[in-house]
Design a protein around this motif. Sequence first.
Motif, PDB file in Angstrom:
ATOM      1  N   UNK A 173      85.432  40.451  58.328  1.00 55.04           N
ATOM      2  CA  UNK A 173      85.872  39.173  58.871  1.00 55.04           C
ATOM      3  C   UNK A 173      84.713  38.308  59.335  1.00 55.04           C
ATOM      4  N   UNK A 174      83.747  38.909  60.025  1.00 53.70           N
ATOM      5  CA  UNK A 174      82.591  38.149  60.507  1.00 53.70           C
ATOM      6  C   UNK A 174      81.772  37.608  59.346  1.00 53.70           C
ATOM      7  N   UNK A 175      81.525  38.455  58.327  1.00 49.59           N
ATOM      8  CA  UNK A 175      80.742  38.013  57.166  1.00 49.59           C
ATOM      9  C   UNK A 175      81.430  36.870  56.428  1.00 49.59           C
ATOM     10  N   UNK A 184      79.894  32.335  64.270  1.00 55.19           N
ATOM     11  CA  UNK A 184      80.305  33.743  64.314  1.00 55.19           C
ATOM     12  C   UNK A 184      80.731  34.229  65.684  1.00 55.19           C
ATOM     13  N   UNK A 185      80.605  33.410  66.688  1.00 53.05           N
ATOM     14  CA  UNK A 185      81.024  33.829  68.023  1.00 53.05           C
ATOM     15  C   UNK A 185      79.839  34.146  68.916  1.00 53.05           C
ATOM     16  N   UNK A 186      80.126  34.393  70.170  1.00 59.99           N
ATOM     17  CA  UNK A 186      79.066  34.664  71.128  1.00 59.99           C
ATOM     18  C   UNK A 186      78.668  33.413  71.887  1.00 59.99           C
ATOM     19  N   UNK A 187      77.595  33.537  72.668  1.00 58.18           N
ATOM     20  CA  UNK A 187      77.120  32.424  73.485  1.00 58.18           C
ATOM     21  C   UNK A 187      76.464  31.369  72.600  1.00 58.18           C
ATOM     22  N   UNK A 188      76.878  30.131  72.751  1.00 62.26           N
ATOM     23  CA  UNK A 188      76.277  29.040  71.968  1.00 62.26           C
ATOM     24  C   UNK A 188      74.916  28.675  72.535  1.00 62.26           C
ATOM     25  N   UNK A 189      74.007  28.159  71.714  1.00 64.71           N
ATOM     26  CA  UNK A 189      72.687  27.763  72.209  1.00 64.71           C
ATOM     27  C   UNK A 189      72.793  26.647  73.240  1.00 64.71           C
ATOM     28  N   UNK A 190      71.767  26.548  74.076  1.00 67.37           N
ATOM     29  CA  UNK A 190      71.749  25.510  75.115  1.00 67.37           C
ATOM     30  C   UNK A 190      71.799  24.121  74.469  1.00 67.37           C
ATOM     31  N   UNK A 195      83.505  23.912  68.948  1.00 62.51           N
ATOM     32  CA  UNK A 195      84.772  23.181  68.855  1.00 62.51           C
ATOM     33  C   UNK A 195      85.400  23.499  67.503  1.00 62.51           C
ATOM     34  N   UNK A 196      86.538  24.184  67.533  1.00 64.99           N
ATOM     35  CA  UNK A 196      87.255  24.552  66.303  1.00 64.99           C
ATOM     36  C   UNK A 196      86.350  25.302  65.326  1.00 64.99           C
ATOM     37  N   UNK A 197      85.573  26.228  65.844  1.00 62.20           N
ATOM     38  CA  UNK A 197      84.738  27.059  64.980  1.00 62.20           C
ATOM     39  C   UNK A 197      83.441  26.416  64.533  1.00 62.20           C
ATOM     40  N   UNK A 254      67.801  29.822  65.041  1.00 68.62           N
ATOM     41  CA  UNK A 254      68.253  28.879  64.014  1.00 68.62           C
ATOM     42  C   UNK A 254      69.571  28.230  64.409  1.00 68.62           C
ATOM     43  N   UNK A 255      70.318  28.862  65.322  1.00 69.99           N
ATOM     44  CA  UNK A 255      71.576  28.274  65.794  1.00 69.99           C
ATOM     45  C   UNK A 255      71.309  26.976  66.540  1.00 69.99           C
ATOM     46  N   UNK A 256      70.123  26.845  67.133  1.00 66.37           N
ATOM     47  CA  UNK A 256      69.766  25.612  67.844  1.00 66.37           C
ATOM     48  C   UNK A 256      69.664  24.454  66.862  1.00 66.37           C
ATOM     49  N   UNK A 257      69.465  24.786  65.572  1.00 64.82           N
ATOM     50  CA  UNK A 257      69.424  23.769  64.516  1.00 64.82           C
ATOM     51  C   UNK A 257      70.787  23.621  63.832  1.00 64.82           C
TER      52      UNK A 257
END
Length: 565
Positions: A173-175, A184-190, A195-197, A254-257
Motif C-alpha cells: 500500500x505504501x509503495x 506516504x505519511x509521517x511528520x511533514x517538513x517544516x 492536505x488530501x494526501x 527531498x520532502x522539503x522540495x
Amino acid sequence: MEERKDRATLLGLGFEEAELRLLGLWEPAVGPAHTLAEAYIRRSNKRDDVTTLREHVRDVVRQAMRDGKSIRHVWFEQRSASKAYVKREEFDGAVTAVLEGLSKTLYVWKTDRLSRRGMGQVGLLLDEFEKRGAWIFSVIEGLDSRTGRIMFAWLSERAREEAKDISIRTKIGIDAHKAEGIWPGGVTPYGLICVDGKLAHGITEYGFARPIAEALLERTVPAEIAADYNGRKIRTRKGKLWSAQGIINMAHSVSWAGLVPNRERILDEFGNPTDKYHRSSTPLMDADGHPVECGEGVVDYEEFLTIDGIFKSRSRPGTTIGNRARGQRERVAIIAGFFNCPYCGGPMGNGGTNYRCNNRINKGETACKGISVARPQAEAAMGELWLNHILNLPPESPTIQNIARRWLSYQDPAKEKRKKTVSAALDNAVSRQMKLNKEYFLGASKMDEREYENLRDQVAAQIEGMKKELEELSAETDLTPLMDPQALLRLWENGGVDGRRKLLDATLTKVVLQPLPGDLPEGEKAPSITDRMLVHWRDTAGRSDAAEAMTAVMKHRERQIASVA
C-alpha cells in the motif's frame, strides 16, 4: 496506604475511581505471590481506542476474580509485538515481576497481544515460568499454559504469520501511494502541511521556512541562521530553539522540495528490517527518470540541488564535516556524552582541545551563555575522581558488579552476537517444526509416518540443542576476578578511550561542570577542575574532595612501584 504504581495509567485510560474500586484496582494488591497476578494490555492499532482498552482490562480482571487472583499491576503500552528491534518495556516489566516472584500469573487479553514473534520466544518464556511454578493465561481463548502449551504454540505461530501478512500488505500500500505521488505519511517538513494526501504550504510556518531557504541559497551558514531565528524568538514547530544541524537535516530532505523520498530500510545482521532507514537525499524517480512530486515544496528541485551543492562544497574529504556517508569516527573524548553544561543542562561536546556547550555552539547565545574547559585537564580530573570512588567501594557493591558485567560484554562481543544468532535460529527451527506438524496432520502431503517421525526427531534435536546453547550463553559468568577494586584500577589504566567510556557508563550517569565563582577574595585560589566537577554516581554515593582523590591515586601508584621493585 501507598498509592498503586499503575493508578496514573488506569486513570489515563479513562477509568473512574468508583469503577476501579469495584475492580479491585484502586488500592495496592497484597498477599502471597500465588494469589497475585500481572495484567499485560497492549494497543496494537489505532482502532483500539480507550473504550476498547478499558473493556480489555475489565475482561482480564473478571477472569482473575474467577481464578481467585488479585491484579498486582496493569502493564499497558502501545508497541509492536512482532518487531524484534522494538523494546517493550512494559512487557519486560510484567515478565520480570513474575520471574522475581512478585506474582505467579500473567494475564493477557489474547495470545497475539503477548507476542507475534512465534513459539521461539513464547516457548522460552513458558520454560522460565514453569521453573518458577508460574503460568500465562489468555482470556479470550480461555487458554492456560499449564494445560494448553501445544495450543499456545499453534496460536503463537499463527500470530507470527499474521504479522508477516500485515507487513506485506502495508508495504504494498505504501509503495503504491508513493508511486502515485501521495504523501506516504509521517511528520511533514517544516513549512508544509498535508492536505488530501498532498503537501501544501502551511499558513504559519511557510513564512519562516522560505527565508531559511533563501538564506541557504545565499550561502549563509546554518549556524548563523539558527542564531538569528533564536535571537528573534522564532521557534521550531515543537517550540524549541533552532540548531545548525536541524537546519541542515531539513534542507537535505527531498520532502522539503515537495518530492516523494526514496528511502530504504536498514536491515539487521539476519536480513530483518529495523525501524531505521538509510539517510537519503534522493527522490523517488518515475519510469521516465523524473522525480515524483507529492505537492508543493518550500524549495523547488533546482533550488534543492543548489543547496545540496553548497553543502558539499564545504565538505572536507576524510572528515565528518559535510560528509554524510563517512560514518561515525573513532571516539577520542572520554567524557563526551556524560558532560553537561551547568547553565542549560545540555551536553558538552568535544571541541578538539576542549569540552564546550553544544547548545551555545549550535544555537547561539540565546540558547545558552556557554562554558568550556580544557579537555586534557578535564579527563585527568575525571580519572582521579573515578579511581577514588572505586577504591572506596566494597567488592560486593552493585556498582563493582555492574562494571564487571559490562566489561565482560565489552571484551567478548562475539558471545553477544552468538546469542542473537542462536535465538534467531531457534525461532526458525520452531517455525519449521510447526509447519511440519501442520503439513502431516492437516495438509495434503503424502508423507508416511516413518518419514514424518524422522524429520520430527531431527528438528526436535536441533531445537533442544539450541535451547541448551542459549541457556549456556545466558548463564552468569564468574565475576569474581573483576570484583576487586584493584583489578578495576588496572582496567582503567589499560582500557583506552573506549574501555574507559565503558567503565564510566557503568559507574555514573552524568557529570556537571560547575562555573567558576565570580569574585574571589584577594589571595584565594580559584577552585580546581576536580572541585568543579559534580559527579552523579549510579550508587548515589557522594564524591570525596580532590585531596582524598589524589591520596587514593598516589597510594595505588606506590603499591605498583613497590610490586615492580
